[in-house]
Design a protein around this motif. Sequence first.
Motif, PDB file in Angstrom:
ATOM      1  N   GLU A 183       0.831  -1.207   0.000  1.00 41.98           N
ATOM      2  CA  GLU A 183       0.000   0.000   0.000  1.00 41.98           C
ATOM      3  C   GLU A 183       0.866   1.258   0.000  1.00 41.98           C
ATOM      4  O   GLU A 183       0.618   2.202  -0.761  1.00 41.98           O
ATOM      5  N   ALA A 184       1.894   1.274   0.866  1.00 43.02           N
ATOM      6  CA  ALA A 184       2.760   2.445   0.961  1.00 43.02           C
ATOM      7  C   ALA A 184       3.543   2.653  -0.330  1.00 43.02           C
ATOM      8  O   ALA A 184       3.725   3.788  -0.787  1.00 43.02           O
ATOM      9  N   TYR A 206       1.401   4.332  -2.809  1.00 47.84           N
ATOM     10  CA  TYR A 206       1.177   5.742  -2.447  1.00 47.84           C
ATOM     11  C   TYR A 206       2.368   6.605  -2.848  1.00 47.84           C
ATOM     12  O   TYR A 206       2.204   7.648  -3.500  1.00 47.84           O
ATOM     13  N   TRP A 207       3.564   6.172  -2.487  1.00 52.36           N
ATOM     14  CA  TRP A 207       4.742   6.997  -2.765  1.00 52.36           C
ATOM     15  C   TRP A 207       5.106   7.003  -4.242  1.00 52.36           C
ATOM     16  O   TRP A 207       5.689   7.974  -4.733  1.00 52.36           O
ATOM     17  N   ALA A 248       2.738   7.181  -6.454  1.00 55.23           N
ATOM     18  CA  ALA A 248       1.804   8.207  -6.913  1.00 55.23           C
ATOM     19  C   ALA A 248       2.330   9.607  -6.612  1.00 55.23           C
ATOM     20  O   ALA A 248       2.185  10.530  -7.426  1.00 55.23           O
ATOM     21  N   ILE A 249       2.947   9.763  -5.451  1.00 55.73           N
ATOM     22  CA  ILE A 249       3.553  11.058  -5.098  1.00 55.73           C
ATOM     23  C   ILE A 249       4.598  11.447  -6.133  1.00 55.73           C
ATOM     24  O   ILE A 249       4.632  12.595  -6.613  1.00 55.73           O
ATOM     25  N   VAL A 260      -1.404  14.502  -4.734  1.00 53.56           N
ATOM     26  CA  VAL A 260      -2.070  13.420  -4.022  1.00 53.56           C
ATOM     27  C   VAL A 260      -2.756  14.050  -2.813  1.00 53.56           C
ATOM     28  O   VAL A 260      -2.099  14.692  -1.991  1.00 53.56           O
ATOM     29  N   GLN A 299      -3.698  11.404   2.855  1.00 52.26           N
ATOM     30  CA  GLN A 299      -2.504  11.283   3.673  1.00 52.26           C
ATOM     31  C   GLN A 299      -1.854   9.905   3.477  1.00 52.26           C
ATOM     32  O   GLN A 299      -2.532   8.939   3.126  1.00 52.26           O
ATOM     33  N   PRO A 300      -0.550   9.805   3.667  1.00 48.21           N
ATOM     34  CA  PRO A 300       0.132   8.514   3.470  1.00 48.21           C
ATOM     35  C   PRO A 300      -0.326   7.475   4.478  1.00 48.21           C
ATOM     36  O   PRO A 300      -0.711   7.819   5.608  1.00 48.21           O
ATOM     37  N   PRO A 301      -0.309   6.213   4.089  1.00 44.53           N
ATOM     38  CA  PRO A 301      -0.708   5.154   5.030  1.00 44.53           C
ATOM     39  C   PRO A 301       0.296   5.033   6.172  1.00 44.53           C
ATOM     40  O   PRO A 301       1.489   5.273   5.999  1.00 44.53           O
ATOM     41  N   ASN A 357       3.433  15.439  -0.287  1.00 40.98           N
ATOM     42  CA  ASN A 357       3.703  15.718  -1.695  1.00 40.98           C
ATOM     43  C   ASN A 357       5.080  16.322  -1.917  1.00 40.98           C
ATOM     44  O   ASN A 357       5.568  16.343  -3.053  1.00 40.98           O
ATOM     45  N   ARG A 417       9.866   9.400   0.541  1.00 37.83           N
ATOM     46  CA  ARG A 417       9.255   8.598   1.610  1.00 37.83           C
ATOM     47  C   ARG A 417      10.113   8.559   2.876  1.00 37.83           C
ATOM     48  O   ARG A 417       9.616   8.798   3.980  1.00 37.83           O
TER      49      ARG A 417
END
Length: 396
Positions: free
Chosen positions: A66-67, A70-71, A73-74, A97, A100-102, A350, A354
């Motif tokens: 998941e993380a 997300y990163w 996508a950032i 994005v 908030q990050p997971p 953003n 990470r």
Amino acid sequence: MRSQAIRRCNPIIVCALLLAPLTAISGITAAPATGAMAQAATPAAIADYRRKLNAYQEARAAFEEEAGAYWNAIADKRRIRNARRRDHQPVTLDDYVLVQPPLYDGPKQPVNPEPEEERPPRQRKYIPVVADLLKAAAEQFQFVPQRPASEMDFKRAYARLARAYGLTREQAVRIYSFETGGNGNHDMQSGLSASRPGSRAISTAIGYNQLLTTNSVELLAEQGHDILRALGAKAARLSGSQRGAMERKIAVVRRMAAYARSVPDTWSAHEKLADTPKGWAIHALVLDIDVGPLLQTHKLLTSIIFARNKGYTRPLTAAELEMMNLTGDGTGLDMVTMPQAMRERVPTANFFQRRGYERNPVAIRHNTVAKLLAVTDARMDSNSAKPGARELAAAF
């Protein structure tokens, strides 16, 4: 236009300057057990450990998936924003994005009750301190920085130059307050404190704006002509032994500038050069009462010029200028040019890598652009009342 490498601060370094880092997220490995715990391991304890380890590994693997998405996508959104700005297209909320990050909230990594092979402790990379810089300057360039007779002398020199170059008292004093806690000296190094015996340097950042070794090398490479011009003008107003001392200093700075320009004008090239004895020697210039204030001033001035060249003509607040000073001009301007309504919605994630984000409790707690700027302003407000900040304000 000169290279923009000077504006590229490493977000991971920035995090260290903001606050002491949180523990980095480790890989999926078993923690070693020692002493009586290892000796007391039973089949039941081992079975329980393996069950907990399996649960931990599954939870961590799901989180990492998941993380990672997300990163990624950032990073994708950042590339899109950069392309839109190059094409002079407007940047909208869709280019960020907005969630908030997971955060990992699964089971903790269990402790292995069985003895494991001991690993040698990881060697920390040595961070040079002021004594190292002075030694390098003497050995590499036969140079001893001219230290101020008092801290107030350095503050007067900095204030005089900052004002002459167009920085306002509010910008200079509030950034000093944020970077040094409101009481820092010209030779204050990040992580070191006389009130904390045994404290260690956490970076090479020194001075009122906390310049890194790479900043000093970069500034001298890109702004060396102006620095030498200013020193030459000062020498012209002197006579006798004072003029001779200044001319010798100019000759050293000219040699240092030539060395700083001996590599490509990029952050990575200057970073490698900065981590050498000659690079340490260049960093010693931040301690000199003539050159140090010029380096400190140019560090902030480059951000103002960068924003102006990008079409941003409104005066930068101290908090906005600090964002550019900390994160680099490109990233900082991304936040600065954002309308207030967007600042309220865009997560701070953003603007980080990470690893940098996960080690930065300030960015995590104050997790939108508006909140991050607000806490920066609040810290500036409280620290501006301290004696060192009041002295710098008086110097203007």
